[in-house]
Enzyme design. Structure first.
Site, PDB file in Angstrom:
ATOM      1  N   SER A 234     -10.775  -3.728   6.686  1.00 30.48           N
ATOM      2  CA  SER A 234     -10.542  -2.623   5.810  1.00 30.48           C
ATOM      3  C   SER A 234     -12.153  -2.296   5.607  1.00 30.48           C
ATOM      4  O   SER A 234     -13.041  -2.096   6.151  1.00 30.48           O
ATOM      5  CB  SER A 234      -9.638  -3.114   4.719  1.00 30.48           C
ATOM      6  OG  SER A 234      -9.427  -2.046   3.676  1.00 30.48           O
ATOM      7  N   ASP A 462      -1.759   3.184   9.727  1.00 33.11           N
ATOM      8  CA  ASP A 462      -2.379   2.328   8.627  1.00 33.11           C
ATOM      9  C   ASP A 462      -2.470   3.343   7.398  1.00 33.11           C
ATOM     10  O   ASP A 462      -2.724   4.472   7.595  1.00 33.11           O
ATOM     11  CB  ASP A 462      -3.864   1.958   9.197  1.00 33.11           C
ATOM     12  CG  ASP A 462      -4.359   1.072   7.818  1.00 33.11           C
ATOM     13  OD1 ASP A 462      -4.186   1.408   6.901  1.00 33.11           O
ATOM     14  OD2 ASP A 462      -5.151  -0.076   8.303  1.00 33.11           O
ATOM     15  N   HIS A 489      -1.468  -2.107   6.968  1.00 31.27           N
ATOM     16  CA  HIS A 489      -2.598  -2.128   6.675  1.00 31.27           C
ATOM     17  C   HIS A 489      -3.444  -3.347   7.585  1.00 31.27           C
ATOM     18  O   HIS A 489      -3.234  -4.525   7.073  1.00 31.27           O
ATOM     19  CB  HIS A 489      -3.173  -2.054   5.349  1.00 31.27           C
ATOM     20  CG  HIS A 489      -4.606  -1.680   4.849  1.00 31.27           C
ATOM     21  ND1 HIS A 489      -5.409  -1.104   5.874  1.00 31.27           N
ATOM     22  CD2 HIS A 489      -5.465  -2.706   4.183  1.00 31.27           C
ATOM     23  CE1 HIS A 489      -6.575  -1.285   5.272  1.00 31.27           C
ATOM     24  NE2 HIS A 489      -6.699  -2.100   4.286  1.00 31.27           N
TER      25      HIS A 489
END
Length: 520
Positions: A234, A462, A489
């Site tokens: 991320s 995502d 995610h």
């Protein structure tokens, strides 16, 4: 907050977390109690040059007292600290103590692997267990860390007391009339001022990804590694590609999963993320519709309408949520978004929406608490304050009111399930517009020479980091792209054998995945 800034740009979700507790009370945020123990005093020896910082070695020991998120760290982990200068251009100036965790390799060691879960603002200590049971954990010491200003690192950014944060969560901020915008902007300006008043200005000015990337190089040296092996999830992908820009010749291996695009316009990024959340909400609605007790009904096309009918009445009228607490509209939206990060939270989301239909909000409030870092005793982690502190120095400031209004309109169009129907074409400026230190943003495509092969993992649906961002990052790095066809995610070490095998072979043996690898 306005609908256009409800979501974080990148996050880290887990299937379990703190349950709601009693409201905490305190007069003002305080420095971490460990500060006196981990920062050298004026008479203590301390590094004065970058070479001295790099010559440190980590004294590994117990992890007691290191966890800051309300959960106990794995008992097999070891913890330690590394000192870094707050300003790497002034190594003799103020310094910080970074908290580290380590899961020692179980076999012949080839080095260390640094891991970051993203956020920004998330503690990274528990991520040292991410590859447990794989050849990665056998051959590499896996090291997690709390970046500067975050978690158990000292000093930590603190802007709001628990009572102030609770009050903000109860304030819906959905009024986009001129008066409503003025009120919200006044609150955002006050928050920025509290951050200025309650934190060292040197720390606030040096919360950028570049500062953290330089810290990562000090950690690499302190671990005794000639080159960095790194796994970033991320927002942690930004730390990775920033490190690659600064130190391309010091990279051994780098996996970036759930990528940000270095060249992306922040406004476009916000709208793209909204579309990502809508895609996953639609997937959740389709799954929910297969169940007779679905609170959104059995017709997915009607899910947005039914969802809005559940949450819209919360504006100005929160519902009971147990322990003398209530679920606000803002909390309901936050809780739903938290659940959309991973399919593991879809079942609690169904229960939460079913409960809301009967006038209670316990489950959704627990999900919102998980997202916001509220602990059972009513206190908070500093993840939200740190998130803002990082983004306000990392990204360009959005101060153009016409552009801000356009982003709000496009956000609502991209994510109808997040549109409260109160849009006017205008929106309040966020806290970064009033931030007390300058931004250090320098957006643009990466131009790196001398970087060894790297790997980018990107998920087709995502919710937080769009697939296209991963494609763009892989292109700019010249990296191998691993595509995971799913709606969650990030994907590495999350039970997808195709992804895990490719990532493992690369991290251990430097075997680059085949071109165009797609994992169903």
């Amino acid at each position: 907050m306005s609908v256009a800034v409800v979501t974080s740009v990148a996050g880290c979700a887990t299937a379990s977390g703190p349950a709601p507790g009693a409201v905490g009370t305190e007069s003002a945020p305080t420095a971490a109690p460990l500060a006196a123990e981990v920062l050298p005093g004026p008479d203590d020896p301390r590094p004065r040059t970058l070479a001295e910082y790099e010559a440190q070695r980590v004294a590994w020991g117990s992890c007691d007292g290191f966890a800051t998120d309300g959960t106990a760290l794995d008992t097999a982990l070891q913890c330690g600290r590394v000192l870094v200068p707050l300003d790497h251009d002034d190594p003799a100036g103020p310094l910080a103590s970074l908290a580290l965790s380590r899961s020692p390799a179980t076999g012949p060691v080839i080095g260390s692997m640094l891991v970051n879960p993203g956020g920004p603002g998330a503690s990274g200590l528990s991520t040292a267990t991410v590859a447990r049971g794989t050849p990665v954990a056998e051959r590499l010491d896996v090291v997690g860390f709390d970046p500067r200003g975050i978690g158990a690192s000292v000093p930590a950014v603190r802007c709001d007391t628990a009572a102030e944060f609770d009050a903000e969560r109860a304030d819906d901020d959905v009024d986009t009339s001129p008066a409503g915008i003025a009120e919200t902007e006044s609150e955002n300006r006050d928050y920025a001022q509290r951050c200025a008043d309650r934190n060292d200005p040197v720390l606030l000015a040096h919360m950028s990804s570049e500062d953290v990337a330089r810290d990562m190089d000090v950690i690499r040296a302190a671990l005794g590694d000639r080159a960095l092996t790194y796994l970033g999830f991320s927002y942690g992908t930004r730390l990775g590609y920033t490190y690659a820009e600064l130190f391309p010749d010091r990279v051994r291996a780098m996996v970036l999963d759930g990528a940000l695009d270095p060249a992306a316009n922040v406004s476009e990024e916000t709208v793209a993320q909204a579309a990502g959340f809508q895609t996953v909400f639609d997937a959740f609605a389709r799954d929910c519709a297969t169940r007779a007790d679905c609170p959104l009904g059995t017709t997915p096309a009607d899910a947005v309408t039914r969802f809005r009918a559940l949450v819209d009445p919360l504006v100005g009228a929160p519902v009971p949520a147990g322990n003398d607490r209530a679920l606000s509209y803002d909390d309901a939206i936050t809780g739903v978004q938290q659940a959309l990060y991973t399919e593991q939270l879809w079942e609690p989301l169904r229960r939460g929406l079913t409960e809301l239909a009967s006038g209670r909000g316990t489950v959704l409030l627990a999900l919102a608490d998980l997202y916001d870092g509220r602990l059972p005793d009513g206190s908070y982690t500093n993840s939200n304050d740190a998130f803002t502190a990082v983004r306000c120095v990392d990204d360009p400031r959005l101060t153009d009111r016409a552009e801000n209004g356009a982003v709000d309109r496009e956000f609502r169009a991209a994510a109808p399930f997040l549109d409260d129907g109160r849009g006017t074409g205008e929106a309040p400026l966020d806290s970064c517009a009033f931030w007390p230190v300058p931004t250090r943003a320098d957006p643009g495509p990466l131009q790196i020479t001398g970087l060894p092969p790297t790997v980018v993992v990107s998920t087709t649906a995502d919710p937080a980091t769009p697939y296209e961002a991963g494609v763009a990052l892989a292109d700019q790095l010249g990296a191998a792209l691993v595509t995971f066809e799913g709606d969650r995610h990030t994907a590495s070490f999350d039970g997808v054998a195709c992804v895990d095998d490719a990532v493992t072979d690369y991290l251990v043996d430097l075997t680059v995945p085949p071109a165009g690898l797609r994992c169903p």
